[in-house]
Design a protein around this motif. Structure first.
Motif, PDB file in Angstrom:
ATOM      1  N   VAL A 149       0.864  -1.184   0.000  1.00 39.86           N
ATOM      2  CA  VAL A 149       0.000   0.000   0.000  1.00 39.86           C
ATOM      3  C   VAL A 149       0.900   1.235   0.000  1.00 39.86           C
ATOM      4  O   VAL A 149       1.714   1.403   0.910  1.00 39.86           O
ATOM      5  CB  VAL A 149      -0.921   0.021   1.241  1.00 39.86           C
ATOM      6  CG1 VAL A 149      -1.719   1.322   1.310  1.00 39.86           C
ATOM      7  CG2 VAL A 149      -1.848  -1.188   1.250  1.00 39.86           C
ATOM      8  N   PRO A 150       0.777   2.111  -0.996  1.00 37.60           N
ATOM      9  CA  PRO A 150       1.549   3.355  -0.973  1.00 37.60           C
ATOM     10  C   PRO A 150       1.136   4.194   0.235  1.00 37.60           C
ATOM     11  O   PRO A 150      -0.053   4.333   0.527  1.00 37.60           O
ATOM     12  CB  PRO A 150       1.157   4.052  -2.277  1.00 37.60           C
ATOM     13  CG  PRO A 150       0.634   2.962  -3.154  1.00 37.60           C
ATOM     14  CD  PRO A 150      -0.012   1.975  -2.218  1.00 37.60           C
ATOM     15  N   LEU A 151       2.126   4.739   0.945  1.00 38.85           N
ATOM     16  CA  LEU A 151       1.866   5.482   2.173  1.00 38.85           C
ATOM     17  C   LEU A 151       2.308   6.934   2.074  1.00 38.85           C
ATOM     18  O   LEU A 151       3.287   7.259   1.406  1.00 38.85           O
ATOM     19  CB  LEU A 151       2.614   4.849   3.348  1.00 38.85           C
ATOM     20  CG  LEU A 151       2.128   3.514   3.845  1.00 38.85           C
ATOM     21  CD1 LEU A 151       3.100   2.945   4.877  1.00 38.85           C
ATOM     22  CD2 LEU A 151       0.742   3.647   4.438  1.00 38.85           C
ATOM     23  N   LEU A 152       1.574   7.758   2.791  1.00 35.03           N
ATOM     24  CA  LEU A 152       1.949   9.147   3.049  1.00 35.03           C
ATOM     25  C   LEU A 152       1.601   9.379   4.509  1.00 35.03           C
ATOM     26  O   LEU A 152       0.444   9.227   4.902  1.00 35.03           O
ATOM     27  CB  LEU A 152       1.162  10.111   2.141  1.00 35.03           C
ATOM     28  CG  LEU A 152       1.340  11.598   2.402  1.00 35.03           C
ATOM     29  CD1 LEU A 152       2.794  12.026   2.223  1.00 35.03           C
ATOM     30  CD2 LEU A 152       0.434  12.403   1.482  1.00 35.03           C
ATOM     31  N   PHE A 153       2.611   9.661   5.324  1.00 37.73           N
ATOM     32  CA  PHE A 153       2.358   9.914   6.731  1.00 37.73           C
ATOM     33  C   PHE A 153       1.857  11.331   6.922  1.00 37.73           C
ATOM     34  O   PHE A 153       2.240  12.248   6.194  1.00 37.73           O
ATOM     35  CB  PHE A 153       3.624   9.721   7.564  1.00 37.73           C
ATOM     36  CG  PHE A 153       4.126   8.318   7.628  1.00 37.73           C
ATOM     37  CD1 PHE A 153       3.265   7.236   7.660  1.00 37.73           C
ATOM     38  CD2 PHE A 153       5.482   8.067   7.674  1.00 37.73           C
ATOM     39  CE1 PHE A 153       3.733   5.939   7.736  1.00 37.73           C
ATOM     40  CE2 PHE A 153       5.976   6.771   7.758  1.00 37.73           C
ATOM     41  CZ  PHE A 153       5.094   5.707   7.786  1.00 37.73           C
ATOM     42  N   THR A 154       1.003  11.509   7.930  1.00 39.08           N
ATOM     43  CA  THR A 154       0.537  12.837   8.321  1.00 39.08           C
ATOM     44  C   THR A 154       0.823  13.002   9.799  1.00 39.08           C
ATOM     45  O   THR A 154       0.728  12.050  10.567  1.00 39.08           O
ATOM     46  CB  THR A 154      -0.971  13.024   8.047  1.00 39.08           C
ATOM     47  OG1 THR A 154      -1.720  12.114   8.845  1.00 39.08           O
ATOM     48  CG2 THR A 154      -1.289  12.817   6.579  1.00 39.08           C
ATOM     49  N   THR A 155       1.207  14.207  10.195  1.00 35.73           N
ATOM     50  CA  THR A 155       1.511  14.446  11.600  1.00 35.73           C
ATOM     51  C   THR A 155       1.466  15.914  11.937  1.00 35.73           C
ATOM     52  O   THR A 155       1.642  16.769  11.073  1.00 35.73           O
ATOM     53  CB  THR A 155       2.899  13.874  11.978  1.00 35.73           C
ATOM     54  OG1 THR A 155       3.038  13.882  13.403  1.00 35.73           O
ATOM     55  CG2 THR A 155       4.017  14.656  11.347  1.00 35.73           C
ATOM     56  N   VAL A 156       1.223  16.161  13.209  1.00 38.06           N
ATOM     57  CA  VAL A 156       1.316  17.499  13.750  1.00 38.06           C
ATOM     58  C   VAL A 156       2.584  17.611  14.601  1.00 38.06           C
ATOM     59  O   VAL A 156       3.009  18.691  14.952  1.00 38.06           O
ATOM     60  CB  VAL A 156       0.047  17.849  14.567  1.00 38.06           C
ATOM     61  CG1 VAL A 156      -0.014  17.080  15.864  1.00 38.06           C
ATOM     62  CG2 VAL A 156      -0.081  19.326  14.797  1.00 38.06           C
ATOM     63  N   ALA A 157       3.216  16.472  14.886  1.00 40.41           N
ATOM     64  CA  ALA A 157       4.372  16.414  15.779  1.00 40.41           C
ATOM     65  C   ALA A 157       5.652  16.892  15.100  1.00 40.41           C
ATOM     66  O   ALA A 157       6.026  16.374  14.048  1.00 40.41           O
ATOM     67  CB  ALA A 157       4.552  14.991  16.308  1.00 40.41           C
ATOM     68  N   ASP A 158       6.320  17.839  15.724  1.00 39.45           N
ATOM     69  CA  ASP A 158       7.591  18.335  15.198  1.00 39.45           C
ATOM     70  C   ASP A 158       8.657  17.245  15.163  1.00 39.45           C
ATOM     71  O   ASP A 158       9.550  17.273  14.322  1.00 39.45           O
ATOM     72  CB  ASP A 158       8.097  19.512  16.035  1.00 39.45           C
ATOM     73  CG  ASP A 158       7.261  20.762  15.829  1.00 39.45           C
ATOM     74  OD1 ASP A 158       6.652  20.894  14.757  1.00 39.45           O
ATOM     75  OD2 ASP A 158       7.222  21.599  16.761  1.00 39.45           O
TER      76      ASP A 158
END
Length: 131
Positions: free
Chosen positions: A78-87
């Motif tokens: 599965v192609p992934l793209l991570f998302t985050t608010v963490a620096d």
């Protein structure tokens, strides 16, 4: 579901953030989007995972809590793209640095550029000469 257009899964703990990502992506791309909580991905079987052209996966501050989920998605191709608010994850998630990060709050242009770049490439039918 129409397989001629991409199926994007947004696995996000915060519903309003998922809606924002969906709006930004669908404003730029013709695609199907499924919103769910990250733990719901654990219930998807191999056939369901094979139908995902891109998964935006929310990464919590302690990314070790989702390592097994990430590995399962990678094994399922599965192609992934991570998302985050963490620096702490601004330069990548430890052990998975090759997967790009979309920072929250989202910049619409940056998000759609990352999404386009990470979508599973579907083989295009070869043109045949009809003459």
């Amino acid at each position: 579901m129409d397989r001629s257009i991409p199926h994007i899964v947004i696995a996000e703990r915060e519903f309003l953030i998922a809606l924002d990502a969906e709006y930004l992506i669908k404003s730029a791309l013709d695609c199907n989007v499924t919103l769910l909580r990250p733990e719901q991905l654990d219930e998807w079987d191999a056939t369901a995972l094979a139908g995902i052209d891109l998964c935006l996966l929310d990464v919590p501050l302690d990314a070790t809590r989702i390592t097994a989920r990430i590995n399962r998605l990678i094994e399922a191709r599965v192609p992934l793209l991570f998302t985050t608010v963490a620096d702490i994850h601004a330069r990548g998630v430890e052990g998975f640095e090759i997967v790009p990060i979309a920072r929250k709050p989202y910049d619409g242009e940056a998000l759609t550029k990352l999404v386009r770049g990470r979508l599973r490439q579907t083989p295009q039918p070869q043109e045949t000469d009809q003459n």
